[in-house]
Design an enzyme around this catalytic site. Sequence first.
Site, PDB file in Angstrom:
ATOM      1  N   ALA A 115       0.849  -1.191   0.000  1.00 43.32           N
ATOM      2  CA  ALA A 115       0.000   0.000   0.000  1.00 43.32           C
ATOM      3  C   ALA A 115       0.881   1.235   0.000  1.00 43.32           C
ATOM      4  O   ALA A 115       2.106   1.141   0.103  1.00 43.32           O
ATOM      5  CB  ALA A 115      -0.892  -0.015   1.229  1.00 43.32           C
ATOM      6  N   LYS A 116       0.211   2.372  -0.090  1.00 43.48           N
ATOM      7  CA  LYS A 116       0.906   3.668  -0.164  1.00 43.48           C
ATOM      8  C   LYS A 116       1.990   3.822   0.893  1.00 43.48           C
ATOM      9  O   LYS A 116       3.032   4.386   0.631  1.00 43.48           O
ATOM     10  CB  LYS A 116      -0.105   4.787   0.023  1.00 43.48           C
ATOM     11  N   ARG A 117       1.699   3.362   2.111  1.00 46.22           N
ATOM     12  CA  ARG A 117       2.673   3.597   3.178  1.00 46.22           C
ATOM     13  C   ARG A 117       4.008   2.898   2.907  1.00 46.22           C
ATOM     14  O   ARG A 117       5.006   3.191   3.548  1.00 46.22           O
ATOM     15  CB  ARG A 117       2.111   3.144   4.532  1.00 46.22           C
ATOM     16  N   HIS A 118       4.020   1.950   1.964  1.00 46.52           N
ATOM     17  CA  HIS A 118       5.263   1.259   1.627  1.00 46.52           C
ATOM     18  C   HIS A 118       6.062   1.990   0.546  1.00 46.52           C
ATOM     19  O   HIS A 118       7.128   1.539   0.154  1.00 46.52           O
ATOM     20  CB  HIS A 118       4.972  -0.157   1.127  1.00 46.52           C
ATOM     21  N   GLY A 119       5.529   3.113   0.038  1.00 44.65           N
ATOM     22  CA  GLY A 119       6.215   3.823  -1.048  1.00 44.65           C
ATOM     23  C   GLY A 119       5.366   3.799  -2.303  1.00 44.65           C
ATOM     24  O   GLY A 119       4.150   3.596  -2.222  1.00 44.65           O
TER      25      GLY A 119
END
Length: 480
Positions: free
Chosen positions: A251-255
Amino acid sequence: MTVRVRFAPSPTGSLHIGSVRTTLYNYFFARRHGGTLVLRIEDTDQDRLVPGAIDSIYDGLHWLGLRWDEGPREGGPHAPYVQSERLPRYQQAARELVEGGAAYFCFCSKERLAALRAQQAAAKQITRYDRHCRTIPPAEAADRALREPHVVRLKVPDGGTIGVDDLVYGRVEWPIETIEDQVLLKSDGFPTYHLAVVVDDHVMGITHVFRGEDWLPSTPKHLLIYRAFGWEVPPLAHFPNVLGPDGRKLAKRHGATKVEQFRTDGYLPEAMVNYLSLIGWAPGTEEEVFSAEELVAKWRIEQVQKAGGKWDRDRLDWFDGVWIRRLSIDELLRRLDPLVPAEWDRALLRRALPFAQERAKTLVELRDQLAFLFGDVAYATDLLVPKGHDGAATADALGRSARALRGLARFAHDEIEPALRRTSDELGWKMRDSSHPVRVAVTGRHAGPPLFDALELLGRERTLERIDRARALLNGGGTR
Ligand code: GLU
């Protein structure tokens, strides 16, 4: 049987690499079997639509080189391929189920449903519809449906289990009692995803339904809908999620997770296709660099793994470097062109490419490594000074290098190298240390294309100018 598979994105955002992985597997399967790949836009959840998402899906898939045979813009025998343009078909299908006694009209108000949910939650029960309208006599319900707002719900049978032999997960079963009388058609005449997906897969003649693991929990609902229609369930496969480094769904939080981001960051579509295919699929050999054609020939659904594969940006970088080195210089120049300022001299760029090609991991990195040839360089003065030396000694070393370079008959790699080696001997410095300030002075960076070639490309005059400037900086001429 002619294989027909589909890619069915919802236009709720720009194309996610997890969706691309699912599309790739559908694509490989379709091509290998000489089948048809259908693109279907699933936009029945109108609240979640994002403007521009369909364009992003088109752009992303085109950039990756994935072609499909039927779709919203391409047309095909089952047009339209956008679900919001197919409402009459779903309404007709829901009507058939009601008439056949497999579904019913429900008139419960939002307020009633909310109160029911609150009550069930307070009593720590599973929150679900209580089948209040299921017992209304059909004639009365049909009559009320002409005047009152309503939804259509599936009459889920009592008890028993429902299951499927998933091509990846194997036998999966669910107790039917865990499934509520789900809504098939909403009060605004739109189908739910569950009705639309089953109707479309059936009427579009989809022979294999391959999709992400996320949809596995919805599968029992779909199986019940197939059963209600009396339709055969096509073979199903769910592909495990692409995971972030922490083991949770990427997801977004991973980049970066959006295809367009990787494109802007200078990755090659070949590397994306190659690397993404290997997340969740293993060819069973040591080999791992594959073109799309090779993947079409090699990919087998039996080799898809049940456990989710982890996304690893370093691995992608490695694949990208491999694919950059596989390109001819002309092709590399063509790929780089949109990322490079118009004023950069293309002939010089072309001459320089072979040197940067060897090392760069992305097109953007490659461009940045060559930027010194096309404009001024900027760096912090400290960067000039190699470890274990000081500014004055570095300025002196640069002066000696400049003198050696100035005296060369020809300013070319094969003369530059021995000259700088002699300077390093003269100084009693390691070559690495004596060439470091030259590299920084000339390229503004401490790593990049091979130094002697870099100097040759830049030319004697500009090289000496930059070395002089660096000396001035070290001698207190300010920072830049
Ligand atoms: N529309 C779903 C999605 O956005 C796909 C569901 C399916 O493939 O059945 O992922």
